[in-house]
Design a protein around this motif. Structure first.
Motif, PDB file in Angstrom:
ATOM      1  N   ASP A 126       0.666  -5.940   3.281  1.00 43.87           N
ATOM      2  CA  ASP A 126       0.135  -4.673   3.811  1.00 43.87           C
ATOM      3  C   ASP A 126      -1.349  -4.789   4.135  1.00 43.87           C
ATOM      4  O   ASP A 126      -1.858  -4.100   5.019  1.00 43.87           O
ATOM      5  CB  ASP A 126       0.349  -3.533   2.799  1.00 43.87           C
ATOM      6  N   ASP A 127      -2.048  -5.681   3.431  1.00 40.12           N
ATOM      7  CA  ASP A 127      -3.481  -5.916   3.692  1.00 40.12           C
ATOM      8  C   ASP A 127      -3.698  -6.838   4.881  1.00 40.12           C
ATOM      9  O   ASP A 127      -4.841  -7.200   5.182  1.00 40.12           O
ATOM     10  CB  ASP A 127      -4.127  -6.593   2.469  1.00 40.12           C
TER      11      ASP A 127
ATOM     12  N   ARG B 256       1.830  -5.961  -1.286  1.00 36.44           N
ATOM     13  CA  ARG B 256       0.475  -5.405  -1.087  1.00 36.44           C
ATOM     14  C   ARG B 256      -0.372  -6.347  -0.238  1.00 36.44           C
ATOM     15  O   ARG B 256      -1.118  -5.900   0.645  1.00 36.44           O
ATOM     16  CB  ARG B 256      -0.212  -5.179  -2.439  1.00 36.44           C
ATOM     17  N   LYS B 257      -0.245  -7.637  -0.479  1.00 35.19           N
ATOM     18  CA  LYS B 257      -1.024  -8.602   0.322  1.00 35.19           C
ATOM     19  C   LYS B 257      -0.600  -8.526   1.786  1.00 35.19           C
ATOM     20  O   LYS B 257      -1.424  -8.597   2.689  1.00 35.19           O
ATOM     21  CB  LYS B 257      -0.810 -10.028  -0.211  1.00 35.19           C
TER      22      LYS B 257
ATOM     23  N   GLU C 231       5.043  -2.302   0.624  1.00 30.79           N
ATOM     24  CA  GLU C 231       5.114  -1.895  -0.793  1.00 30.79           C
ATOM     25  C   GLU C 231       6.098  -0.733  -0.954  1.00 30.79           C
ATOM     26  O   GLU C 231       6.940  -0.729  -1.870  1.00 30.79           O
ATOM     27  CB  GLU C 231       3.718  -1.493  -1.298  1.00 30.79           C
TER      28      GLU C 231
ATOM     29  N   MET D  32       5.618  -6.842  -5.808  1.00 29.17           N
ATOM     30  CA  MET D  32       4.553  -5.863  -5.541  1.00 29.17           C
ATOM     31  C   MET D  32       3.294  -6.558  -5.017  1.00 29.17           C
ATOM     32  O   MET D  32       2.644  -6.094  -4.087  1.00 29.17           O
ATOM     33  CB  MET D  32       4.222  -5.083  -6.824  1.00 29.17           C
ATOM     34  N   ASP D  33       2.961  -7.694  -5.616  1.00 28.68           N
ATOM     35  CA  ASP D  33       1.759  -8.426  -5.204  1.00 28.68           C
ATOM     36  C   ASP D  33       1.898  -8.923  -3.754  1.00 28.68           C
ATOM     37  O   ASP D  33       0.993  -8.733  -2.937  1.00 28.68           O
ATOM     38  CB  ASP D  33       1.536  -9.614  -6.156  1.00 28.68           C
TER      39      ASP D  33
ATOM     40  N   MET E 214       0.841  -1.175   0.000  1.00 28.11           N
ATOM     41  CA  MET E 214       0.000   0.000   0.000  1.00 28.11           C
ATOM     42  C   MET E 214       0.895   1.250   0.000  1.00 28.11           C
ATOM     43  O   MET E 214       1.854   1.332   0.762  1.00 28.11           O
ATOM     44  CB  MET E 214      -0.848  -0.029   1.280  1.00 28.11           C
TER      45      MET E 214
ATOM     46  N   THR F 296       5.331   1.186   4.473  1.00 26.20           N
ATOM     47  CA  THR F 296       4.596  -0.065   4.269  1.00 26.20           C
ATOM     48  C   THR F 296       5.527  -1.005   3.486  1.00 26.20           C
ATOM     49  O   THR F 296       6.567  -0.580   2.972  1.00 26.20           O
ATOM     50  CB  THR F 296       3.329   0.189   3.435  1.00 26.20           C
TER      51      THR F 296
END
Ligand code: COS
Length: 384
Positions: free
Chosen positions: A308-309, A305-306, A66, A301-302, A1, A64
């Motif tokens: 960060d989620d 982001r995951k 990302e 990146m994937d 993120m 984060t």
């Protein structure tokens, strides 16, 4: 993120300029002297690089995953030894405190780590315990308000410069597995710690590793991370999992740099009356490298982001480290091939990268360990 694109771009611009103007021109000297000049370390502190991952409330930038990945890919555009200066402090050395530490432990240590006032190292590996981390033999035996630590830790990055060690030691010698392991914050000046001679390595000169020997080292019981025995192995695994995305991002950066150098060389270098870039066999090496870098970057990146989620990224982190570091090795090999004989000569720098990036497939979990983690997760999920 990405929290704020403009703020991140300012940071990325500054890091890219620092890499281009200060670090890249010093690569040869650092490789020859095995030292990183103090003014460069000071520059890293000014940029906030030691505090990348430490929350703002403790004086860091609180990036984060990302954002961190993008900064580390930018740092990857130069000799990996430069990233190592702050790598253990933002990564494996500090994250145990951040993820599992008590409030006072975070307040005491994280602000000093964030500014680079002290460096942190991660002391897990031993002469007999590497990939099989749970088999570590260093003991920490409770004696009143202290633990008495005995054992040797091996290949500890930044050990000669560390102010604190995140130490994994066995507090329950009856339990030979992961549950007998406890994580500690050990201050360097605790009596009973000796740092061994710097290891002579294949590459990454300027990044220093050494043994750390604990002999009847009395560590206050309050230094147990999170205040609970038996949690150290899980702390180490969580820390390493995050580190795998970080290292994959670094491998992407290094691959981009090597490919850029190889591309430029192939455009300048003429054979048979034309630039070698015009030959399709050279183009195949350039194109395969570009495609693989793109794949690794997308994976990083994937996964970032995951994470960060708040999702479980055990499989993704290992996939990233496995693919990106192996990809980086292939790109190093192709880049050297494109340079031809010049690739083998130190002056051109590509042979140095070739040696430097070899470590990516080994440290913080070999490629084979990543395969084990991925396959075990697949089997576990299928059985559920
Ligand atoms: N996050 C949280 N917990 C984790 C975890 C993770 N990523 N990975 C494992 N654990 C937990 C497991 O859930 C298990 O807990 P329970 O007993 O409560 O179920 C515990 O830790 C033990 O895990 P496991 O049984 O998988 O341990 P193994 O001894 O089989 O080891 C490997 C697993 C091989 C994956 C581990 O030893 C490893 O990662 N080795 C490489 C170490 C390394 O990277 N060394 C490089 C040097 S350090 S820079």
């Amino acid at each position: 993120m990405i929290r704020d694109r403009d703020t991140l771009n300012v940071l990325l611009d500054s890091v890219e300029r620092f890499v281009r103007e200060r670090l890249v021109p010093a690569e040869h000297v650092v490789a020859e002297t095995d030292e990183i000049p103090e003014d460069m370390v000071a520059g890293m502190k000014e940029l906030g690089l030691f505090g990348l991952t430490i929350p703002e409330e403790y004086g860091g930038l609180g990036l984060t995953m990302e954002e961190e990945s993008l900064v580390i890919t930018a740092m990857g555009q130069t000799s990996p030894a430069f990233r190592s200066v702050f790598g253990t402090t933002v990564g494996i050395g500090s994250q145990g405190i951040l993820l599992d530490g008590l409030d006072w432990q975070k307040k005491k240590y994280l602000p000093k780590l964030a500014t680079g006032e002290i460096l942190a190292s991660f002391a897990l590996t031993e002469p007999e315990a590497g990939s099989d981390a749970a088999s570590l033999r260093t003991t920490a035996i409770r004696d009143g308000d202290f633990y008495v630590v005995n054992g040797t830790k091996r290949f500890i990055t930044n050990a000669p410069h560390a102010g604190i060690f995140t130490l994994m030691a066995r507090t329950n010698p009856e339990d030979k597995g992961p549950n007998g392991v406890t994580a500690f914050i050990v201050e360097r000046n605790t009596p009973g710690i000796t740092i061994g001679r710097r290891d002579k390595k294949m590459g990454q000169q300027g990044a220093h590793t050494a043994d750390v020997i604990f002999e009847n080292c009395r560590v206050p019981a309050s230094q147990v991370i999170g205040g609970k025995e038996g949690q150290g192995f899980k702390t180490a695994m969580k820390v390493l999992e995050k580190g795998r995305i970080h290292l994959a991002a670094l491998a992407v950066g290094a691959a981009e740099r090597m490919l850029r150098d190889a591309l430029n060389y192939s455009i300048e270098r003429k054979q048979f009356g034309q630039p070698i870039a015009e030959f399709q066999l050279v183009q195949a090496m350039l194109a395969d490298s570009q495609a693989e870098i793109y794949a690794a970057k997308s994976m990083v990146m994937d996964a970032a982001r995951k994470r960060d989620d708040g999702r479980n990224v055990s499989t993704e982190a290992s996939c990233c480290k496995l693919f990106a570091t192996e990809m980086c090795g292939r790109v190093a090999d192709r880049a050297l091939q494109i340079f031809g004989g010049a690739g083998y000569v130190a002056e051109y720098g590509i042979e140095r990268f070739y040696r430097d990036v070899r470590l990516f497939r080994l440290y913080e979990g070999t490629s084979q360990i990543q395969q084990i983690v991925i396959a075990r997760n697949m089997i576990k999920q299928a059985r559920r």
